[in-house]
Write an enzyme that holds these catalytic residues in place. Structure first.
Site, PDB file in Angstrom:
ATOM      1  N   ASP A 350       0.833  -1.195   0.000  1.00 30.07           N
ATOM      2  CA  ASP A 350       0.000   0.000   0.000  1.00 30.07           C
ATOM      3  C   ASP A 350       0.873   1.254   0.000  1.00 30.07           C
ATOM      4  OD1 ASP A 350      -2.633   1.401   0.515  1.00 30.07           O
ATOM      5  OD2 ASP A 350      -1.551   1.975   2.330  1.00 30.07           O
ATOM      6  N   GLU A 386       1.932  -0.406  -4.953  1.00 33.84           N
ATOM      7  CA  GLU A 386       0.991   0.652  -5.318  1.00 33.84           C
ATOM      8  C   GLU A 386       1.864   1.889  -5.511  1.00 33.84           C
ATOM      9  OE1 GLU A 386      -3.250   2.424  -3.797  1.00 33.84           O
ATOM     10  OE2 GLU A 386      -1.653   2.252  -2.301  1.00 33.84           O
TER      11      GLU A 386
END
Length: 684
Positions: A350, A386
């Site tokens: 993330d 990401e």
């Protein structure tokens, strides 16, 4: 303190293994803190009552450590760390606050929010410059010493090649909470996800790798609990080695390991979505729960000239300081733990750009990337970034180093644009369908480096993408101001659910167009769980706080859902059976020719035609395999002249999004084939 024993003396122990390590006779405790002056180990009984405090006797290379004979698995503990409380210098030590061990492998209990969690007086005018003496221990989750033993005999990691990989993004709790085939007491847990009815469904679907939203222990934000909501997605980590308590069954950590082994038995990989970019402690006004009270100045990036404040490249209040060697060690130790001890097969990071940040900015040769790239364990698992955060230069799609894959939001946006309006998007659309070579074909990276997706947990589901013009997040309690406003969605005449057969028909066709494009594009596809049969969130595109029917997968399927599910399975099987549809190497000799509806190669003038919305793709391999994809985003039918097969013979239409239940049909002769409006054909 009257009932808390303080006279026990710990043995020296060793500093080389951080956390609580049981050796069969006792437990070694070791905690990093560069600036602490004293560390107390606090022991608790089964009721969570503090019974003993033991000062760690040794300090070696910035590691506080001690050994307690007779202490073993099941012992509940935490830390109190003494040092200077000088927020303006970046130090926030407060021994009144019980702290979670950063290396804790298990947490017991949950947080009971209280003013005592804060290191300062919440009502004081100077806020975090004040000092609060209330004990937070009664309101804190506690750490637990574990027995790491587990019988992994017979477990074989699937080791799915990248070009065959299809990610399936799902949520431990939401996937099984409404599943009628899962015993009610197991729903929402690792044990529920391990059930044969669940694993068999995922295997039969045809995906290869189950990507779980965060399972590291996280906290429910107080402001959500006050509104009757809670953190559902889990992007609020507080312990990077411990599984989330509400996902564990009676077997505790063994429940997670059993789930992994069950998926492996089915040939499915387990990928964890991990959040090493920030923690649940927030900014200078956030609570003191772990890192902030252990060594704030080391664990977090603070403002260079104002250490009271945090660099907030994550948008969550703080940023983990992976430039510090011990913090970097914690992250890599955590990753290795999940691979070596829990047998997971990879990670999705993330806000991964954060991990590549050094004081001067993002650096793909930064410490984290270098450490992972040379690590003999981590370099052999799937690594997906990401590639963005909200800091300066945070958008790094295509900027990660070789060996990494990345979420490709260019694919998401440009494929959505094409199927929504067609005209003006052909060039970008073509680049995405053929693997985004303009982004990834550098330094020996492969087509699989781009993880293609139409939808993900964050945003509209596939059904909602073609059913809503606007987001509908009112249930989140933020006056619909949260969530992304640029969804590139369209409702085709009515906002939300409808009984209109014409609108339903075009929506179903658009779902098929989108999912077929995803699964027939080069690159690594990712499917959001439930999209294969049209799951809805009622237009909510930010279900982070909706641990309820809004976010849970609804397994009651109607006829159109069953048609979409069968269609998705067929596409996944075609992708698996035909290497030409899942290119592994830019330098494989594949012929890639974009053709116009007239059958000729697309010209520069045609590429520049802003009104064009129909195009074809002719693929050829050196081994003689061929495929044609015909895309028509126009409202009406378009005649399409097919190229002649190099080996002669007829083409077979094997996918027609306009006729999803049709069997394959042969097409031959000079007459053009009609591609229905808003549809896609695959011919082999």
């Amino acid at each position: 303190m009257a009932d808390i024993r303080t006279d026990r003396r710990a043995e020296a122990g060793r500093p080389t293994q951080l956390g609580a390590t049981y050796d069969g006779e006792g437990t070694n405790f070791a905690l990093f803190s560069a600036y602490a002056e004293r560390v107390e180990l606090c022991l608790f009984n089964a009721d969570g009552v503090e019974t003993e405090r033991v000062t760690l006797p040794e300090y070696t290379d910035e590691i506080w450590h001690g050994y307690l004979p007779g202490v073993g698995p099941g012992q509940i503990y935490g830390y109190r760390v003494h040092g200077r409380y000088a927020p303006e210098e970046g130090h926030r030590f407060n021994p009144n606050k019980l702290l979670i061990d950063p290396y804790a492998k298990s947490l017991v209990g949950s947080i009971d929010w209280n003013d005592a969690h804060f290191g300062y007086d919440l009502l004081a005018e100077d806020k975090d410059l004040t000092f609060d003496e209330r004990d937070s221990a009664p309101f804190m989750p506690k750490c637990e010493v574990i027995d790491p033993s587990f019988d992994w005999s017979g477990d074989v990691k699937p080791d799915v090649p990248w070009d065959r990989t299809v990610f399936y993004e799902t949520h431990v709790r939401g996937f099984t909470k409404l599943h009628p085939g899962v015993p009610e007491e197991l729903r929402g847990t690792f044990d529920g996800l391990s059930q044969d009815v669940v694993v068999d469904y995922i295997k039969a679907l045809g995906v290869t790798s189950v990507e779980l939203l965060p399972v590291h222990a996280f906290l429910d934000d107080q402001h959500l609990l006050d509104k009757g909501l809670r953190n559902y997605w889990g992007y609020n980590t507080i312990a990077f080695f411990a599984p989330m308590g509400r996902y564990m069954g009676k077997g505790r950590l063994a429940s997670f390991k059993n789930m992994v082994r069950r998926f492996h038995d089915a040939g499915l990989e387990v990928i964890l979505d991990v959040v090493y970019n920030h923690t649940a402690e927030g900014n200078e006004l956030g609570p003191t729960l772990s890192f902030k009270g252990i060594d704030n100045l080391s664990y977090y990036r603070t403002m260079p000239d104002e250490h009271r404040y945090y660099i907030n490249d994550t948008g969550t209040g703080n940023t983990v300081n992976t430039s510090h060697p011990r913090v970097l060690q914690m992250v890599t130790d955590s990753l290795r733990y999940w691979v070596e001890e829990c047998h997971v097969d990879g990670f999705r990071f993330d806000l991964g750009t954060i991990l590549g940040r050094e004081p001067h900015g993002f650096d793909q040769r930064g410490g984290f990337f270098d450490a992972v790239g040379q690590d003999p364990v981590l370099r052999n698992v799937k690594l997906v970034g990401e590639p963005w955060d909200i800091g300066p230069g945070g958008y790094q799609v295509g900027g990660f180093p070789p060996g990494w894959a990345e979420w490709n939001d260019k694919y998401r946006d440009e494929v959505r644009d094409y199927w929504k309006s067609g005209a003006g998007h052909l060039g970008n659309f073509a680049a995405r369908v053929t693997g985004s070579g303009d982004v990834y074909d550098f330094r020996g990276r492969r087509p699989w480096a781009g993880v293609n997706f139409i939808t993900a947990h964050d945003g509209f589901t596939l059904n909602d993408l073609v059913s809503y013009n606007e987001k509908h997040n009112e249930a989140n309690g933020e006056d619909n101001n949260d969530g992304h406003g640029d969804n590139r969605s369209y409702n085709y005449g009515v906002e939300g659910e409808t009984d209109d057969p014409g609108i339903i028909a075009v929506r179903e066709r658009q779902k098929r167009n989108l999912i077929a494009t995803l699964l027939l594009s080069h690159g690594t596809p990712m499917i959001l769980a439930g999209d294969e049969f049209g799951r809805t969130q009622g237009g909510n595109n930010n279900g982070y706080c909706q641990d309820n029917e809004i976010s849970w997968v609804n397994w009651e399927l109607d006829e159109k859902d069953e048609i979409l599910l069968a269609f998705t399975k067929r596409l996944l099987q075609l992708r698996a059976d035909n290497p030409i549809l899942r290119r592994a190497n830019w330098r494989d000799g594949m012929g890639v020719t974009w053709i116009n509806p007239g059958g000729g190669e697309q010209t520069a003038e045609q590429w520049a035609d802003e009104a064009a919305d129909c195009i074809g793709l002719h693929l050829r391999t050196p081994e003689g395999a061929e495929a044609v994809l015909a895309f028509n985003a126009h409202d009406g039918p378009v005649p399409f002249v097919l190229p002649e097969r190099e080996g002669g013979g007829a083409w077979r239409v094997v996918v027609d999004t306009g006729q999803p239940q049709d069997d394959a049909r042969e097409v031959s002769g000079p007459e053009p084939i009609e591609v229905e409006g808003r549809s896609l054909l695959l011919l082999l």
